[in-house]
Design a protein around this motif. Structure first.
Motif, short mmCIF file in Angstrom:
data_model
loop_
_atom_site.label_atom_id
_atom_site.label_comp_id
_atom_site.label_asym_id
_atom_site.label_seq_id
_atom_site.Cartn_x
_atom_site.Cartn_y
_atom_site.Cartn_z
N THR A 30 -55.96 -12.94 32.93
CA THR A 30 -56.32 -11.59 33.35
C THR A 30 -55.71 -11.29 34.72
OG1 THR A 30 -58.40 -11.72 32.13
CG2 THR A 30 -58.23 -10.00 33.80
N THR A 34 -52.71 -8.50 35.54
CA THR A 34 -52.87 -7.44 36.53
C THR A 34 -51.86 -7.55 37.67
OG1 THR A 34 -54.62 -8.70 37.63
CG2 THR A 34 -55.30 -7.04 36.05
N LEU A 123 -55.46 -4.66 28.71
CA LEU A 123 -54.62 -4.60 29.91
C LEU A 123 -53.13 -4.64 29.54
CD1 LEU A 123 -56.57 -6.97 32.32
CD2 LEU A 123 -56.30 -4.49 32.55
N SER A 127 -50.38 -1.69 30.12
CA SER A 127 -49.12 -1.95 30.81
C SER A 127 -47.93 -1.49 29.98
CB SER A 127 -48.97 -3.44 31.12
OG SER A 127 -49.94 -3.86 32.03
#
Length: 167
Positions: A30, A34, A123, A127
């Protein structure tokens, strides 16, 4: 029978250990997602794949042991660890408690991994959407001009883009 139960317990404990490591890796993943570090993401994904292979081997061993226990107990068809512990609980109370404890902990870890993987997937999709949006901006047509030279009249309706194709 006691030997089989002991082997089953050891395999489940080993799986639990690997799943705990995998939970740590998914949490690390994670942070990597990020931060946008592609090399680090690739490295963590490779580690995950190695762990998945280890778990697959343990699962094969676990299935063989469960089959042997089923034969000794006299269960036909599918049987989970819960069903097996039900059948042997009278004779092996302590072992059953340990197996149930490991099973509960495994389920808890697996749920945490599932939730973390769902977050990581979201996520990554976000992206990718952002990357596609930027590519579309870069490849979109330039604004058309209203005044053109007669030499350029043949090209007046054509749009120009920064790139010819998406990568």
């Amino acid at each position: 029978m006691e030997k089989l139960i002991k082997e089953l317990k050891e395999i489940l404990e080993e799986e639990l250990k690997i799943y705990k490591e995998m939970l740590q890796i998914t949490e690390k993943k994670t942070k990597v997602i990020t931060s946008g570090t592609a090399k680090e993401l690739d490295k963590t994904t490779q580690i995950e794949q190695t762990m998945i292979l280890k778990i697959a081997k343990l699962e094969n061993q676990r299935e063989k042991i469960v089959e042997n226990i089923k034969i000794q107990v006299g269960i036909n068809g599918e049987a989970s660890v819960a069903k097996l512990t039900e059948k042997i609980s009278a004779q092996y109370k302590n072992e059953v408690k340990e197996l149930e404890s490991i099973r509960d902990e495994l389920l808890d870890i697996l749920n945490k991994i599932k939730k973390r993987n769902e977050l990581n997937s979201k996520l990554i999709n976000d992206s990718l959407e952002y990357i596609n949006f930027n590519i579309n901006l870069l490849t979109s047509s330039a604004t058309e001009t209203t005044y053109t030279n007669k030499v350029e009249e043949g090209n007046a309706g054509k749009s120009q883009s920064l790139f010819d194709a998406k990568v």
